[in-house]
Design an enzyme around this catalytic site. Structure first.
Site, PDB file in Angstrom:
ATOM      1  N   TYR A  54       7.913   3.800  -8.089  1.00 48.64           N
ATOM      2  CA  TYR A  54       8.177   2.668  -7.204  1.00 48.64           C
ATOM      3  C   TYR A  54       9.667   2.327  -7.246  1.00 48.64           C
ATOM      4  O   TYR A  54      10.188   1.865  -8.247  1.00 48.64           O
ATOM      5  CB  TYR A  54       7.379   1.438  -7.615  1.00 48.64           C
ATOM      6  CG  TYR A  54       5.877   1.610  -7.588  1.00 48.64           C
ATOM      7  CD1 TYR A  54       5.279   2.620  -6.843  1.00 48.64           C
ATOM      8  CD2 TYR A  54       5.049   0.754  -8.303  1.00 48.64           C
ATOM      9  CE1 TYR A  54       3.905   2.770  -6.819  1.00 48.64           C
ATOM     10  CE2 TYR A  54       3.676   0.899  -8.285  1.00 48.64           C
ATOM     11  CZ  TYR A  54       3.102   1.903  -7.544  1.00 48.64           C
ATOM     12  OH  TYR A  54       1.742   2.054  -7.531  1.00 48.64           O
ATOM     13  N   HIS A 122      -0.957   9.154 -12.095  1.00 47.39           N
ATOM     14  CA  HIS A 122      -0.911   8.551 -10.761  1.00 47.39           C
ATOM     15  C   HIS A 122      -1.774   9.283  -9.736  1.00 47.39           C
ATOM     16  O   HIS A 122      -2.343   8.649  -8.833  1.00 47.39           O
ATOM     17  CB  HIS A 122       0.542   8.526 -10.291  1.00 47.39           C
ATOM     18  CG  HIS A 122       0.863   7.391  -9.385  1.00 47.39           C
ATOM     19  ND1 HIS A 122       2.130   6.856  -9.285  1.00 47.39           N
ATOM     20  CD2 HIS A 122       0.112   6.675  -8.523  1.00 47.39           C
ATOM     21  CE1 HIS A 122       2.130   5.867  -8.417  1.00 47.39           C
ATOM     22  NE2 HIS A 122       0.917   5.741  -7.932  1.00 47.39           N
ATOM     23  N   SER A 200      -4.369  -2.870  -3.582  1.00 48.71           N
ATOM     24  CA  SER A 200      -4.475  -3.256  -2.166  1.00 48.71           C
ATOM     25  C   SER A 200      -5.818  -3.911  -1.845  1.00 48.71           C
ATOM     26  O   SER A 200      -6.461  -3.574  -0.845  1.00 48.71           O
ATOM     27  CB  SER A 200      -4.252  -2.037  -1.260  1.00 48.71           C
ATOM     28  OG  SER A 200      -2.958  -1.518  -1.418  1.00 48.71           O
ATOM     29  N   LEU A 202      -6.323  -6.672  -0.638  1.00 50.54           N
ATOM     30  CA  LEU A 202      -6.186  -7.447   0.593  1.00 50.54           C
ATOM     31  C   LEU A 202      -5.927  -6.544   1.800  1.00 50.54           C
ATOM     32  O   LEU A 202      -5.465  -6.997   2.850  1.00 50.54           O
ATOM     33  CB  LEU A 202      -5.047  -8.466   0.464  1.00 50.54           C
ATOM     34  CG  LEU A 202      -5.208  -9.476  -0.675  1.00 50.54           C
ATOM     35  CD1 LEU A 202      -4.011 -10.402  -0.756  1.00 50.54           C
ATOM     36  CD2 LEU A 202      -6.494 -10.279  -0.516  1.00 50.54           C
ATOM     37  N   GLY A 203      -6.228  -5.253   1.637  1.00 51.76           N
ATOM     38  CA  GLY A 203      -6.024  -4.329   2.752  1.00 51.76           C
ATOM     39  C   GLY A 203      -4.585  -4.264   3.196  1.00 51.76           C
ATOM     40  O   GLY A 203      -4.294  -4.212   4.393  1.00 51.76           O
ATOM     41  N   ARG A 204      -3.652  -4.254   2.210  1.00 53.60           N
ATOM     42  CA  ARG A 204      -2.204  -4.242   2.480  1.00 53.60           C
ATOM     43  C   ARG A 204      -1.803  -5.415   3.376  1.00 53.60           C
ATOM     44  O   ARG A 204      -0.896  -5.316   4.190  1.00 53.60           O
ATOM     45  CB  ARG A 204      -1.776  -2.909   3.088  1.00 53.60           C
ATOM     46  CG  ARG A 204      -2.208  -1.709   2.246  1.00 53.60           C
ATOM     47  CD  ARG A 204      -1.634  -0.416   2.739  1.00 53.60           C
ATOM     48  NE  ARG A 204      -2.213   0.719   2.025  1.00 53.60           N
ATOM     49  CZ  ARG A 204      -1.864   1.125   0.810  1.00 53.60           C
ATOM     50  NH1 ARG A 204      -0.922   0.480   0.157  1.00 53.60           N
ATOM     51  NH2 ARG A 204      -2.441   2.153   0.236  1.00 53.60           N
TER      52      ARG A 204
END
Length: 322
Positions: A54, A122, A200, A202-204
């Site tokens: 990241y 990952h 995710s 929150l669905g991105r």
């Protein structure tokens, strides 16, 4: 803050995903992000998620600064295995043992800590057998550099194979009202006592109803994500509208409904579930934490459960971000 365990690791019942503080979601501010991390600790969030890829290391440095002086009160999870050194178009999912050990040492240095609480692979490696990769990770545990091991986006078969080498504490996978692929793996997780860490949830951001798909910044990867673009964006709006309808009836926010649904799946799946919603803002973090006190009634669950069948568009345009 409620607490739970994932494969033996004691953590806050909700974590904080830090990826968006460094990359993929447009411009970000260092000082605001540090303040959000510190606020999270103040309100009882102790489980923080990052990865070496990241921001090409930036996110681990950021998180390390955010927890400075409070290391004993938090649990740090990071990941290795996505090698972007030749460019994103040529990224490689690596698991060769020398790379595993170098990656861990580099993460420890960037984070400014002497051990990682939960260390994930990952993605399943392209250049090694899972047994060899997990064997190298197990040596990190023996050396005291890592406490618990995890895998991300893994199949049931690979999970079983990995677990025979060393106990796996957690599987991190995308999981939300509109992404439920990991439910093919959770029966094995339940059998082996492995926790689920949904990213995710929150669905991105789509499930919050706050994302204006047509106005996304070009540097935001969602501007190229199949679910957020073209006909799919319009088609998927019914999902966000349904979540908002449930939220309005219950007197809460759509994000809280989406997170409450994730928590409500734990008994059905038979695994501990610790979502790691990402945010760069303290106010939204507080709203997310408040979802722990939201109870969804039978009518709400009946409306929400089938939404994943309505989704149009894949999870990624090309290379998976996470």
């Amino acid at each position: 803050m409620k607490r739970t365990t994932v494969g033996g690791l004691d953590v806050s019942a909700q974590g904080l995903g830090c990826m968006g503080m460094s990359e993929y979601y447009g411009v970000s501010d260092w000082d605001t992000n540090i303040a959000t991390i510190q606020h999270a600790i103040d309100v009882g969030v102790t489980f923080f998620d990052t990865a070496d890829q990241y921001g090409s290391g930036h996110n681990e440095v950021l998180l390390g600064r955010g927890i400075a002086g409070r290391r004993d009160t938090v649990q740090i999870a990071t990941k290795f295995g996505i090698d972007r050194s030749s460019g994103d178009d040529l990224r490689v999912y690596r698991g060769d043992p020398p790379y595993v050990k170098r990656s861990c040492d580099s993460s420890l240095l960037r984070l400014g800590i002497d051990h990682i609480d939960l260390y994930y692979l990952h993605r399943p490696p392209q250049n090694a057998e899972i047994e060899d990769t997990v064997g190298a990770m197990a040596e990190l545990v023996s050396a005291g550099k890592v406490r618990y091991l995890g895998l991300s986006e893994v199949s049931a078969d690979l999970l079983r194979r990995a677990h025979t080498v060393h106990p796996i504490a957690a599987v991190q996978s995308e999981y939300s009202l509109w992404t439920r692929d990991v439910e093919h793996v959770t029966p094995v997780m339940a059998e082996l006592g492995i926790g689920l860490v949904p990213y995710s949830p929150l669905g991105r951001g789509f499930l919050t109803g706050a994302v204006q798909t047509a106005a996304l910044d070009p540097t935001d990867f969602r501007a190229r994500n199949p679910r957020f673009t073209g006909d799919a964006a319009q088609h998927n709006q019914v999902i966000a509208d349904t979540v908002r309808g449930v939220a309005d009836r219950l007197g809460v926010l759509p994000a809280q409904v989406a997170l409450a649904w994730v928590y409500a799946q734990a008994p059905r799946l038979g695994v501990s579930v610790v979502p790691i919603p990402g945010t760069r803002h303290a106010q939204r973090l507080d709203q997310n934490v408040a979802s722990l006190d939201v109870d969804l009634d039978a009518d709400a669950l009946a409306q929400l459960q089938p939404l994943s069948d309505l989704v149009m568009g894949g999870r990624y345009a090309d290379h998976g971000v996470r």
